[in-house]
Scaffold this active site. Structure first.
Site, short mmCIF file in Angstrom:
data_model
loop_
_atom_site.label_atom_id
_atom_site.label_comp_id
_atom_site.label_asym_id
_atom_site.label_seq_id
_atom_site.Cartn_x
_atom_site.Cartn_y
_atom_site.Cartn_z
N SER A 249 0.45 -1.71 10.59
CA SER A 249 -0.51 -1.90 9.50
C SER A 249 -0.02 -2.95 8.52
O SER A 249 1.18 -3.10 8.29
CB SER A 249 -0.77 -0.56 8.79
OG SER A 249 -0.25 -0.58 7.50
N LYS A 250 -0.96 -3.68 8.02
CA LYS A 250 -0.65 -4.73 7.07
C LYS A 250 0.04 -4.11 5.85
O LYS A 250 0.94 -4.69 5.26
CB LYS A 250 -1.97 -5.42 6.68
CG LYS A 250 -1.84 -6.48 5.63
CD LYS A 250 -1.45 -7.82 6.20
CE LYS A 250 -1.35 -8.85 5.10
NZ LYS A 250 -0.58 -10.01 5.44
N ARG A 251 -0.40 -2.92 5.51
CA ARG A 251 0.18 -2.26 4.35
C ARG A 251 1.66 -1.93 4.56
O ARG A 251 2.43 -1.86 3.63
CB ARG A 251 -0.58 -0.97 4.02
CG ARG A 251 -1.43 -1.15 2.78
CD ARG A 251 -2.29 0.05 2.52
NE ARG A 251 -3.66 -0.22 2.89
CZ ARG A 251 -4.56 0.70 3.16
NH1 ARG A 251 -4.23 1.98 3.13
NH2 ARG A 251 -5.78 0.36 3.46
N GLY A 253 3.55 -3.89 5.93
CA GLY A 253 4.22 -5.18 6.00
C GLY A 253 4.16 -5.80 7.40
O GLY A 253 4.86 -6.77 7.68
#
Ligand code: GLU
Length: 480
Positions: A249-251, A253
């Protein structure tokens, strides 16, 4: 059979998560494999999450990857508008129709009341409080402008089942179904409502999306049934994990598509790699271009089990795509990376021919090349190489003998440099390594380089080669 129509329905978040791109790809492939239509719909009803420029990220990514849509906000089509925020009247109309049918109801509960319900239970479910309001109370609340939402009215007994092409038949007790919100107090629909309305009105035959929506699918089916609409074919795709326990996930990183491109991955390689994240081609083939994917893709071969995003494999695949480029194509992709570490005017095409088979990701290029610009600091021990039969003493002899030859050499061409070194090897009656190892170390200051002594000397030029060889001689003299 009706023409296959699929849609990619991203929310404009400002970046293209790898999982989203995979959904876009599978959605495109399912449509194109069957000669159908691929539609782009923008799901922007979460106005709090509005991000400037986010639409461009979506358009640019689809364009870059060749996932060309047949209908969408930018090109129009017969069932537009294709942006949900421009369809609010439609959702409200259908929500009211559900209220008429007793399948939905107005809810005027305050945030405080809902919070206290939530705090008093581990498994929050709305308690249908407003379902029991009288017609008069509802009218009064509406006319005095009390904020409301519209909720789905789910039964409390019985079972709802649905079928997913990948996950099979799934049944859920109705007692578990929350009366989810269909229209929010700001007048916008929730994803849960808008997706059903739009998929129906847009004639979507196959709904392709991430498995995080599986648990809501029974509620979607209840909506289809309430309207008397045909339920589409569901294709829920397995999650993409960064390791056994964590989702990519982008969250967290993890890289988005843009990040991967920025890091020096080729878009074709990324697309090929993500095609295999959850889909099994049932053959040994791993390298597929988009056209081949369209031909081979059968959604029935999507796996249920989570796919692990394997950086090593992506790197390998990227290297394979880099090798397939023409020298000129590689050179033009590599040039910006050369410019990061080399300010001299060197023959970059020659450098490219040395690098193309070694580089897996373009961002590795600067590390390979730093020595072209300037001789790095090094210690004399790298002249010593057992297998090359090179030691400090022999290295000094070799450099002292090659220096005058370099000075005399004209013109300074690859062939002449090669001949000059090979002549010294015969003169000295030694193995190649005894000469070539120290000459290359002297020219590069590195144990490992793309290209050998001749290539490096050719690229850095006569003057620089002489200067570096002299530095090597000094170093070796001091070390004797
Ligand atoms: N707007 C949703 C998202 O971006 C799409 C879900 C779907 O494809 O139905 O996650």
């Amino acid at each position: 059979m009706a023409k296959v129509r699929t849609r990619f329905a991203p929310s404009p978040t400002g970046y293209m998560h790898v999982g989203n791109l995979r959904t876009a790809l599978y959605t495109y492939l399912i449509a194109k494999h069957a000669g159908g239509d691929f539609i782009l719909r923008i799901e922007d009803t979460d106005q709090e999450r509005f991000v400037e420029g986010a639409l461009n990220v979506i358009y640019d990514t689809l364009k870059a990857t060749g996932l060309k849509h047949d209908e969408g906000p930018d090109i129009g089509g017969p069932v537009g508008p294709y942006v949900q925020s421009q369809r609010t009247d439609i959702y409200l109309k259908y929500a009211k129709e559900l209220i008429e049918k007793g399948e939905a109801y107005y809810c005027f509960c305050t945030k405080e009341r809902l919070d206290s319900l939530r705090n008093n239970s581990d498994t929050y479910k709305y308690d249908k409080h407003c379902l029991h309001l009288s017609k008069e109370e509802i009218e009064k609340n509406l006319s005095s402008g009390i904020p409301y939402v519209i909720r789905q009215n789910n039964p409390e007994v019985g079972v709802t089942s649905f079928n997913d092409e990948i996950y099979g038949n799934i049944s859920v007790d109705n007692s578990e179904l929350d009366d989810m919100i269909l229209i929010k107090s700001d007048g916008y629909p929730t994803y849960n409502f808008a997706n059903v309305i739009d998929d129906h009105l847009m004639g979507i035959t196959h709904v392709v999306r991430g498995s995080e929506y599986l648990s809501s699918a029974p509620k979607y089916n209840r909506l289809y049934e309430a309207f008397g609409w045909e339920i589409p074919i569901y294709v829920h795709c397995p999650p993409i994990m960064k390791d056994e326990h964590n989702k990519l996930s982008k969250r967290n990183g993890d890289a988005s598509f843009e990040d991967l491109i920025e890091k020096g991955y080729l878009k074709e390689a990324v697309l090929n790699y993500i095609a295999l994240l959850g889909w099994n081609p049932r053959s040994e083939q791993e390298i597929f271009n988009l056209e081949e994917l369209v031909k081979e893709f059968d959604y029935r071969n999507i796996n249920k089990s989570p796919a692990i995003f394997d950086n090593v494999k992506l790197k390998w695949m990227n290297g394979e795509y880099i090798k397939k480029l023409s020298l000129e194509e590689f050179n033009s992709l590599a040039l910006p990376y050369y410019k990061k570490v080399i300010s001299k005017d060197l023959d970059f095409l020659k450098i490219s021919s040395l690098l193309q088979t070694r580089v897996e990701v373009l961002s590795e290029i600067p590390d390979f090349l730093d020595f072209f610009e300037e001789l790095p600091e090094y210690t004399e021990d790298i002249y010593v190489h057992k297998r090359m039969k090179s030691n400090l003493e022999s290295s000094l002899t070799v450099l002292e003998k090659i220096l005058p030859k370099f000075k005399e050499l004209s013109p300074w061409t690859f062939e002449n440099i090669e001949k000059c070194c090979m002549d010294l090897i015969s003169e000295m009656g030694v193995k190649n390594g005894v000469v070539l190892w120290p000459v290359r170390i002297g020219l590069s200051g590195k144990k490992s380089t793309p290209g050998g002594a001749f290539e490096i000397a050719d690229i850095i030029g006569k003057e620089e080669s002489i200067k570096r060889t002299e530095i090597g001689i000094e170093k070796l003299k001091n070390a004797q």
